[in-house]
Design an enzyme around this catalytic site. Structure first.
Site, short mmCIF file in Angstrom:
data_model
loop_
_atom_site.label_atom_id
_atom_site.label_comp_id
_atom_site.label_asym_id
_atom_site.label_seq_id
_atom_site.Cartn_x
_atom_site.Cartn_y
_atom_site.Cartn_z
N LYS A 51 -9.67 2.25 -9.00
CA LYS A 51 -10.21 2.21 -7.83
C LYS A 51 -11.16 3.36 -7.75
O LYS A 51 -10.91 4.29 -8.44
CB LYS A 51 -9.21 2.68 -6.69
CG LYS A 51 -8.39 1.71 -6.15
CD LYS A 51 -7.30 2.11 -4.91
CE LYS A 51 -7.70 2.24 -3.85
NZ LYS A 51 -6.81 2.72 -2.83
N ASP A 67 0.66 -1.18 -0.02
CA ASP A 67 0.08 -0.05 -0.03
C ASP A 67 1.06 1.30 0.05
O ASP A 67 0.98 1.78 1.07
CB ASP A 67 -1.08 -0.28 1.26
CG ASP A 67 -2.10 1.06 1.00
OD1 ASP A 67 -2.21 1.36 -0.02
OD2 ASP A 67 -2.62 1.21 2.36
N THR A 82 -13.21 1.06 -3.08
CA THR A 82 -12.61 1.62 -1.84
C THR A 82 -13.36 2.46 -0.79
O THR A 82 -14.67 2.90 -1.41
CB THR A 82 -11.29 2.47 -2.41
OG1 THR A 82 -10.48 2.64 -1.23
CG2 THR A 82 -11.59 3.72 -3.06
N PHE A 89 -11.99 -0.71 5.03
CA PHE A 89 -10.84 -0.16 5.79
C PHE A 89 -11.00 -0.50 7.12
O PHE A 89 -11.64 0.09 7.95
CB PHE A 89 -11.21 1.55 5.39
CG PHE A 89 -10.33 2.05 4.10
CD1 PHE A 89 -10.33 1.41 3.22
CD2 PHE A 89 -9.97 3.18 4.30
CE1 PHE A 89 -9.85 1.64 1.84
CE2 PHE A 89 -9.23 3.82 2.99
CZ PHE A 89 -9.33 2.95 1.88
N GLU A 100 -6.44 5.14 -8.99
CA GLU A 100 -7.79 5.71 -8.56
C GLU A 100 -8.43 6.85 -9.35
O GLU A 100 -7.62 7.69 -9.80
CB GLU A 100 -7.67 6.16 -6.94
CG GLU A 100 -8.83 6.50 -6.39
CD GLU A 100 -8.91 6.30 -4.61
OE1 GLU A 100 -9.66 6.85 -4.18
OE2 GLU A 100 -7.90 5.69 -4.25
#
Length: 317
Positions: free
Chosen positions: A125, A16, A149, A171, A89
């Site tokens: 994303k 990440d 996400t 998350f 993203e």
């Protein structure tokens, strides 16, 4: 064998970070990025030339196009390091615009394909708003795989599964943050650790639900605050982990076992199938104060960092 290698035996490990020069030492299969990670990376002197060169090569183009060129340039460098997929993203400011999200995703995939990268190696994303989920559903149907996400609420996960999304990123750490803040002085860290961590419980529930009902969407736990959250989710399809926590796992030789398995999930008797239409999805999300607040907060934070990246690029033109 260190914990990182043990974890890799039953979970796909994902890095990440936007720092592709750092990730090779952990040998992740995939990598994820977001606006905040890219902003952090481009402010690092090691990556300044990459940003400068990309902006110079596309000077005069619309700002959003230059930004996407920068994101894809990082993605291309990451794909030289990882054998699997990179997540790139869509601008968080498009989180409530289905058509614009679809258009942006097609543009990003087009840039990757023009650089010789097969679309199977890219996950787009998108924030798991209702509009984002509908955009991702359409993209999946056209062969563009997505990573949904900013996922905090069970209804978001169910809607993604129903839409046939490739992968979701619930998350863990941000859920933990919310409950810890709500509890204030009454929070008991030891009692709320491991399997009792609210973020861990959320991801475990989603994983068990997907496996119980044969939902093919991959579950990738994200946003970790400590190694204990990671080890409590060992066995999850994927876990995306920051370099600091990857280093801690690599430094530990403590034994690690799978906490989640398809067999245990399939045998569960406490799970019941549910379904959401737009109105019931919005109501369920509204009923989840944590999910509502963290989704909105996450979109705002990514939008702020996207605007900062815009300004950095404008300053180089």
């Amino acid at each position: 064998m260190n914990q990182l290698d043990q974890l890799k035996a039953f979970t796909t490990v994902v890095a990440d970070t936007g720092n592709f020069k750092q990730m090779a030492q952990y040998a992740p299969r995939d990598a994820t990025t977001n606006p905040s990670l890219i902003l952090k990376a481009v402010q690092n002197a090691d990556y300044a030339p990459l940003l400068r060169d990309t902006v110079a090569a596309h000077r005069g183009e619309p700002l959003d196009r230059i930004v996407d060129q920068v994101l894809v340039r990082f993605g291309l460098e990451i794909l030289k390091v990882v054998p699997g997929r990179v997540s790139t993203e869509v601008d968080a400011r498009l989180s409530f615009d289905t058509a614009a999200t679809i258009a942006r995703a097609h543009y990003l995939i087009g840039l990757y394909e023009a650089a010789g990268i097969a679309r199977e190696r890219v996950l787009i994303k998108i924030a798991a708003t209702w509009e984002g989920i509908q955009a991702a559903k359409a993209l999946e149907q056209s062969g563009i795989h997505c990573n949904l996400t900013l996922l905090f609420s069970f209804c978001q996960a169910v809607a993604c599964g129903e839409a046939g999304i490739q992968l979701i990123s619930p998350f863990v750490g941000r859920i933990y943050d919310w409950y810890k803040k709500q509890a204030g002085a009454s929070w008991d860290e030891a009692a709320m650790a491991g399997a009792n961590d609210p973020g861990v419980r959320s991801v475990s529930h989603i994983y068990r639900y997907y496996k119980k009902f044969g939902i093919k969407t991959e579950v990738m736990g994200a946003s970790f605050r400590n190694v204990g959250q990671i080890t409590a989710l060992a066995g999850c399809d994927l876990l995306t982990i920051s370099p600091d926590l990857l280093a801690q796992l690599q430094a530990s030789d403590a034994p690690l076992q799978a906490a989640l398995t398809p067999a245990l999930a399939e045998a569960a008797t406490d799970l019941h199938a549910v379904s959401y239409q737009e109105s019931s999805f919005r109501y369920a999300l509204n009923e989840d104060a944590m999910g509502t607040e963290k989704l909105a907060e996450g979109i705002r934070a990514f939008a702020v960092d996207a605007a900062k990246l815009d300004q950095l690029i404008v300053g180089l033109q």
